[in-house]
Design a protein around this motif. Sequence first.
Motif, PDB file in Angstrom:
ATOM      1  N   ALA A   1       0.843  -1.204   0.000  1.00 48.45           N
ATOM      2  CA  ALA A   1       0.000   0.000   0.000  1.00 48.45           C
ATOM      3  C   ALA A   1       0.872   1.245   0.000  1.00 48.45           C
ATOM      4  CB  ALA A   1      -0.932  -0.007   1.204  1.00 48.45           C
ATOM      5  N   LYS A   2       1.935   1.227   0.806  1.00 46.03           N
ATOM      6  CA  LYS A   2       2.820   2.394   0.867  1.00 46.03           C
ATOM      7  C   LYS A   2       3.417   2.687  -0.506  1.00 46.03           C
ATOM      8  CE  LYS A   2       4.359   3.235   5.516  1.00 46.03           C
ATOM      9  NZ  LYS A   2       4.527   2.094   6.427  1.00 46.03           N
ATOM     10  N   ILE A   3       3.879   1.632  -1.180  1.00 42.00           N
ATOM     11  CA  ILE A   3       4.480   1.833  -2.505  1.00 42.00           C
ATOM     12  C   ILE A   3       3.468   2.461  -3.451  1.00 42.00           C
ATOM     13  CG2 ILE A   3       5.444   0.670  -4.524  1.00 42.00           C
ATOM     14  CD1 ILE A   3       6.680  -1.369  -2.693  1.00 42.00           C
ATOM     15  N   LEU A   4       2.238   1.940  -3.420  1.00 42.08           N
ATOM     16  CA  LEU A   4       1.217   2.494  -4.300  1.00 42.08           C
ATOM     17  C   LEU A   4       0.901   3.940  -3.940  1.00 42.08           C
ATOM     18  CD1 LEU A   4      -1.295  -0.452  -4.810  1.00 42.08           C
ATOM     19  CD2 LEU A   4       0.393   0.428  -6.391  1.00 42.08           C
ATOM     20  N   GLU A   5       0.944   4.251  -2.645  1.00 41.62           N
ATOM     21  CA  GLU A   5       0.693   5.634  -2.231  1.00 41.62           C
ATOM     22  C   GLU A   5       1.770   6.553  -2.795  1.00 41.62           C
ATOM     23  OE1 GLU A   5       0.539   5.274   1.996  1.00 41.62           O
ATOM     24  OE2 GLU A   5      -1.437   4.311   1.977  1.00 41.62           O
ATOM     25  N   TYR A   6       3.034   6.073  -2.750  1.00 44.51           N
ATOM     26  CA  TYR A   6       4.113   6.879  -3.331  1.00 44.51           C
ATOM     27  C   TYR A   6       3.828   7.131  -4.812  1.00 44.51           C
ATOM     28  CZ  TYR A   6       6.820   5.298   0.772  1.00 44.51           C
ATOM     29  OH  TYR A   6       7.258   5.008   2.049  1.00 44.51           O
TER      30      TYR A   6
ATOM     31  N   GLN B   1      -1.399   2.334   9.677  1.00 42.56           N
ATOM     32  CA  GLN B   1      -0.030   2.486   9.194  1.00 42.56           C
ATOM     33  C   GLN B   1       0.009   2.963   7.753  1.00 42.56           C
ATOM     34  OE1 GLN B   1       2.522  -0.844   9.998  1.00 42.56           O
ATOM     35  NE2 GLN B   1       1.420  -1.369  11.877  1.00 42.56           N
ATOM     36  N   THR B   2      -1.169   3.062   7.163  1.00 44.91           N
ATOM     37  CA  THR B   2      -1.200   3.557   5.788  1.00 44.91           C
ATOM     38  C   THR B   2      -1.709   4.997   5.791  1.00 44.91           C
ATOM     39  OG1 THR B   2      -3.509   2.965   5.403  1.00 44.91           O
ATOM     40  CG2 THR B   2      -1.872   1.261   5.005  1.00 44.91           C
ATOM     41  N   SER B   3      -1.719   5.596   4.599  1.00 50.10           N
ATOM     42  CA  SER B   3      -2.240   6.961   4.496  1.00 50.10           C
ATOM     43  C   SER B   3      -3.645   6.925   3.920  1.00 50.10           C
ATOM     44  CB  SER B   3      -1.349   7.800   3.582  1.00 50.10           C
ATOM     45  OG  SER B   3      -0.022   7.732   3.983  1.00 50.10           O
ATOM     46  N   HIS B   4      -4.464   6.029   4.456  1.00 50.95           N
ATOM     47  CA  HIS B   4      -5.753   5.807   3.795  1.00 50.95           C
ATOM     48  C   HIS B   4      -6.656   7.028   3.849  1.00 50.95           C
ATOM     49  CE1 HIS B   4      -7.144   5.072   7.901  1.00 50.95           C
ATOM     50  NE2 HIS B   4      -8.385   5.137   7.456  1.00 50.95           N
ATOM     51  N   ILE B   5      -6.509   7.849   4.877  1.00 52.08           N
ATOM     52  CA  ILE B   5      -7.339   9.054   4.975  1.00 52.08           C
ATOM     53  C   ILE B   5      -7.034   9.986   3.802  1.00 52.08           C
ATOM     54  CG2 ILE B   5      -7.809  11.115   6.323  1.00 52.08           C
ATOM     55  CD1 ILE B   5      -8.837   9.137   8.041  1.00 52.08           C
ATOM     56  N   GLU B   6      -5.730  10.215   3.622  1.00 48.76           N
ATOM     57  CA  GLU B   6      -5.325  11.110   2.529  1.00 48.76           C
ATOM     58  C   GLU B   6      -5.811  10.565   1.189  1.00 48.76           C
ATOM     59  OE1 GLU B   6      -1.131  11.182   1.999  1.00 48.76           O
ATOM     60  OE2 GLU B   6      -1.228  12.413   0.191  1.00 48.76           O
ATOM     61  N   ILE B   7      -5.682   9.252   1.008  1.00 49.73           N
ATOM     62  CA  ILE B   7      -6.037   8.657  -0.281  1.00 49.73           C
ATOM     63  C   ILE B   7      -7.549   8.675  -0.501  1.00 49.73           C
ATOM     64  CG2 ILE B   7      -5.940   6.545  -1.657  1.00 49.73           C
ATOM     65  CD1 ILE B   7      -3.269   7.914  -1.430  1.00 49.73           C
TER      66      ILE B   7
ATOM     67  N   ASN C   1      10.763  24.355  -3.325  1.00 50.32           N
ATOM     68  CA  ASN C   1      11.392  24.333  -2.014  1.00 50.32           C
ATOM     69  C   ASN C   1      11.122  23.073  -1.217  1.00 50.32           C
ATOM     70  OD1 ASN C   1      12.551  26.839  -2.376  1.00 50.32           O
ATOM     71  ND2 ASN C   1      10.718  27.909  -1.675  1.00 50.32           N
ATOM     72  N   VAL C   2      10.383  22.170  -1.777  1.00 45.87           N
ATOM     73  CA  VAL C   2      10.112  20.910  -1.092  1.00 45.87           C
ATOM     74  C   VAL C   2      10.891  19.809  -1.785  1.00 45.87           C
ATOM     75  CG1 VAL C   2       8.334  19.173  -0.649  1.00 45.87           C
ATOM     76  CG2 VAL C   2       7.808  21.592  -0.353  1.00 45.87           C
ATOM     77  N   ARG C   3      11.586  18.983  -0.999  1.00 48.12           N
ATOM     78  CA  ARG C   3      12.297  17.851  -1.614  1.00 48.12           C
ATOM     79  C   ARG C   3      11.259  16.930  -2.236  1.00 48.12           C
ATOM     80  NH1 ARG C   3      16.929  16.001   1.912  1.00 48.12           N
ATOM     81  NH2 ARG C   3      16.927  13.964   0.904  1.00 48.12           N
ATOM     82  N   VAL C   4      11.505  16.572  -3.472  1.00 49.28           N
ATOM     83  CA  VAL C   4      10.541  15.728  -4.187  1.00 49.28           C
ATOM     84  C   VAL C   4      10.229  14.466  -3.384  1.00 49.28           C
ATOM     85  CG1 VAL C   4       9.971  14.639  -6.359  1.00 49.28           C
ATOM     86  CG2 VAL C   4      11.561  16.544  -6.325  1.00 49.28           C
ATOM     87  N   SER C   5      11.284  13.828  -2.885  1.00 49.36           N
ATOM     88  CA  SER C   5      11.059  12.568  -2.159  1.00 49.36           C
ATOM     89  C   SER C   5      10.195  12.805  -0.922  1.00 49.36           C
ATOM     90  CB  SER C   5      12.378  11.910  -1.784  1.00 49.36           C
ATOM     91  OG  SER C   5      13.169  12.793  -0.999  1.00 49.36           O
ATOM     92  N   HIS C   6      10.397  13.940  -0.255  1.00 50.95           N
ATOM     93  CA  HIS C   6       9.571  14.238   0.920  1.00 50.95           C
ATOM     94  C   HIS C   6       8.105  14.298   0.549  1.00 50.95           C
ATOM     95  CE1 HIS C   6      12.722  16.038   3.868  1.00 50.95           C
ATOM     96  NE2 HIS C   6      12.853  14.755   3.661  1.00 50.95           N
ATOM     97  N   PHE C   7       7.846  14.981  -0.553  1.00 51.83           N
ATOM     98  CA  PHE C   7       6.459  15.076  -1.002  1.00 51.83           C
ATOM     99  C   PHE C   7       5.912  13.692  -1.298  1.00 51.83           C
ATOM    100  CE2 PHE C   7       2.815  17.099  -2.865  1.00 51.83           C
ATOM    101  CZ  PHE C   7       2.390  16.188  -3.818  1.00 51.83           C
ATOM    102  N   LEU C   8       6.702  12.909  -2.052  1.00 54.88           N
ATOM    103  CA  LEU C   8       6.224  11.603  -2.491  1.00 54.88           C
ATOM    104  C   LEU C   8       6.035  10.639  -1.327  1.00 54.88           C
ATOM    105  CD1 LEU C   8       8.365  11.256  -5.734  1.00 54.88           C
ATOM    106  CD2 LEU C   8       6.014  12.024  -5.531  1.00 54.88           C
ATOM    107  N   TYR C   9       6.852  10.800  -0.285  1.00 54.10           N
ATOM    108  CA  TYR C   9       6.682   9.932   0.887  1.00 54.10           C
ATOM    109  C   TYR C   9       5.517  10.403   1.751  1.00 54.10           C
ATOM    110  CZ  TYR C   9      11.351   8.002  -0.065  1.00 54.10           C
ATOM    111  OH  TYR C   9      12.435   7.391  -0.657  1.00 54.10           O
ATOM    112  N   GLY C  10       4.932  11.532   1.391  1.00 56.28           N
ATOM    113  CA  GLY C  10       3.798  12.011   2.172  1.00 56.28           C
ATOM    114  C   GLY C  10       4.223  12.802   3.386  1.00 56.28           C
ATOM    115  N   GLN C  11       5.440  13.307   3.363  1.00 54.95           N
ATOM    116  CA  GLN C  11       5.927  14.019   4.534  1.00 54.95           C
ATOM    117  C   GLN C  11       5.661  15.503   4.489  1.00 54.95           C
ATOM    118  OE1 GLN C  11       9.969  12.884   4.334  1.00 54.95           O
ATOM    119  NE2 GLN C  11       9.590  10.836   5.123  1.00 54.95           N
ATOM    120  N   SER C  12       5.089  15.977   3.391  1.00 53.48           N
ATOM    121  CA  SER C  12       4.905  17.420   3.317  1.00 53.48           C
ATOM    122  C   SER C  12       3.496  17.820   3.690  1.00 53.48           C
ATOM    123  CB  SER C  12       5.219  17.924   1.907  1.00 53.48           C
ATOM    124  OG  SER C  12       4.366  17.267   0.987  1.00 53.48           O
ATOM    125  N   ILE C  13       2.822  16.946   4.395  1.00 53.68           N
ATOM    126  CA  ILE C  13       1.437  17.272   4.775  1.00 53.68           C
ATOM    127  C   ILE C  13       1.449  18.283   5.900  1.00 53.68           C
ATOM    128  CG2 ILE C  13      -0.526  16.299   5.991  1.00 53.68           C
ATOM    129  CD1 ILE C  13      -0.684  14.154   4.097  1.00 53.68           C
TER     130      ILE C  13
END
Lengths: 350, 474
Positions: free
Chosen positions: A119-124, A177-183, A338-350
């Motif tokens: 699920a995490k991979i798909l979220e990325y 443990q997933t980001s199901h709310i965001e999705i 100004n946001v690291r792409v990976s940070h965004f993709l990992y869902g850390q920029s929320i």
Amino acid sequence: MAAATFVQGSCKTMCPPDEYEIRKEHNLVRPFETSFLSAVKCYSRSAAGQSAARHKNIRDLTTLENTVKYLFEQVLDRRKTSLAQLYDFVFDRLRAVRQDLVVQGYLEGFSGLRTVTVAKILEYCVRFYIYFQFRLSHLPASAFSSHLNQNHLDECLSQLLHLYSKIEVKNHDLLHQTSHIEIEALDLLLSKNSAGLHRALQLPSKTKSNTIVRNSIEISISLWLGNFVRANHIARGLPLSLQLAYRAHFSLLRPRVLEVYERGYRSPQGTKFPLEKLRRYLLFDTARQTAEFCVDCGLSLDDTGSSVIFKTGTALKFSTTSQSNNLYDQDFEETLENVRVSHFLYGQSI
Amino acid sequence: MATMNLNQYLREIQSSWESRSGTEVSEFLSFNHPHVMSAKLTAEGFEKSVERLVESPLDELVILHLRCLNCVNQQKYLEAYSEQSALVQAFTKLFQTQKEDNWALFIMYVISLDLRMFAIKADKELAKKGADKPGQTLEKAAECLMGLFRVCAADNRSSDEDTKRWGMLYLVNQLFKIYFRINKLHLCKALIRAIDASQFKDHFSLSQQVTYRYYVGRKAIFESDFKSAEKFLTYAFERCHRECRNNKRLILIYLIPVKMLLGHLPTPHLLRKYDLLQFSEVVQAVREGNLRRLNNALLQHDAFFIRCGVYLILEKLKVTTYRNLFKKVTLLMKTHQIPIEAYLEALKFMGVEDIDLDETQCIIANLIFENKIKGYISNSHNKLVISKQNPFPPLAAIMKVCRGKEISVSSFNLFTLGCVDRPNPAASQASGNFAGEAVARQTSTCFSLKNNEIDRKEFINRIKNEFLTKLATI
């Protein structure tokens, strides 16, 4: 589907050695792939009859996770070339990752904690498609296929929702443990008809009471009632990934928004409507873009070029204009730079 | 019947079969018939008795039916479903071999119904055990029934009297019930097409037609095709038998919101008669243009509305409520050029939080777009200029329901009557259209703001004093 038809991958490198050899021989190695260690398995339509040694060419789950991390941190973050070229490469390699997930049956049933990883991979991936939909939408179709990107986004989303429903039934706690709310909120905001709203309204109350979901529902209902102003207003308070998704969806509504304002303001003598005001309603970046869009739809501007004229008797014509899908926005560009792409993709920029 | 012994049962079903009496055989295979209460039918060794007393192909059906009964008696519904499914499949095979004959349709009806009922129970059982996929048994039941449906639909060489095609609508209704339950409405499309193409479309039994229209109406609602929904649901309601109160109530749950959207409010009498008082607050709120009351009404019964799937249509009634509210404001202002602030104040007074001029203009623009207000917004003067003739047309008369593109023919007439691209003050004043006053001042600016500065402040004061107190009496 019987488990027997799924393969258990055993490849522990990002690219199967066999493939690397073949590609090297035929000069099909990409500039990003300077050596075997940095080569990544590319996408190919699954060929039948590779049965026996197939598992050697399919990466196991840990390797897949590492591959995605590599693509995000070592390729996207490093930014050695244009965004469009980065997108091309990573899009293809992610497609291969998802393919490896499919053939191992990870998208079908529940496999404990591993399903959470899947699920995490798909979220990325979902965030990847949204990110680039936003940043590359202004490019011509030859450089970026918005349509293809959208298809993969849709596919990924529905696979994810399917997985969440499995997790929910088998082991509800893992869902946290997933980001199901965001999705779920994303799926709602991107939904093209009221089916998404129907689904969202029937979510469990715990999910519905979450602020993000609640706001997304309010946004969707506002759009359903034609209240674009309210929808835009609420959307500004959403987390970044959801804002991008909202804007991507909103661009499809631009013709309708223009229609409503034209109809509401047009007078027999012709009303002058300031482009700057219309720009805000249509979520365009500049007044010039707004003007271009209006002219493409059959409207005329006034002498100063700062207002569009809404006059009875004008017939609007809608086709996919150059500006209708343009999501470019200066403020967002700056934020995203100004946001690291990976940070965004990992869902850390929320 | 409830204490029927096995031999008696077998002899009777065999003789009914021999005399091709569909209704009688169907009773003996139905779980709605008292014979299922008899414990003697599933006593040890019943299968041997069946083989002895019943001929093929009936024997297979009877054995499966009795096995199913055995499972039901032990409350093992998953197994019961399994037996019933085998029964339906066996029946499908033999039904197909009965050429130019449809006396067995009665059997088909009862076993299909029981199949669906057991599938529901089986899914409940699975859910308790933590099943993978909700509704999986129902999906399988649907496939089973589709097999039967194909046999019926393909029987186009027989005479009208003997054709199996008469069974189509019954099966379609069963399939609709399944698809709605497992939320796969898109599968209904093919079935609707099949029925529409059938020559028996209007000759099926009334009860089947009513059920059919009910589901097709609900599907239309889901697709926002409210005009069609009204058509289907009205038919269903009017033709549904007076005694079937429950069914009439179910139909009304969907018909009422649709009709409200199209401009017809239900009477309190109707709501009381069918125990649908959940709607009465909504109706009152819409009638008054009272947004606060509408929001509360939706909140109060939101679980009910969401469960039935009508919540979204009721939300859409907000638009009607805005229209009613704005109509009141306009009447109170007694003018044809109303400052937008008037509407903004009204909305704020109604408890709408966080609203500004932008949003108010958006709401008004939408109302104009949907032909609910005849007029236009003057951007430079921030006023709504309304038609002198019928600026708030009755909702029921607005034929073009919001389905995307609307060409407002009616407003076009208004604008072209004397009011042209090159404004001619004299002509338009003569025609009596609203543009008269505005156009008369065409030479200077359309509403010369400077002159009206005091008027504007006066308007706003009037709103705050006069009209808000009037609104307070609502």
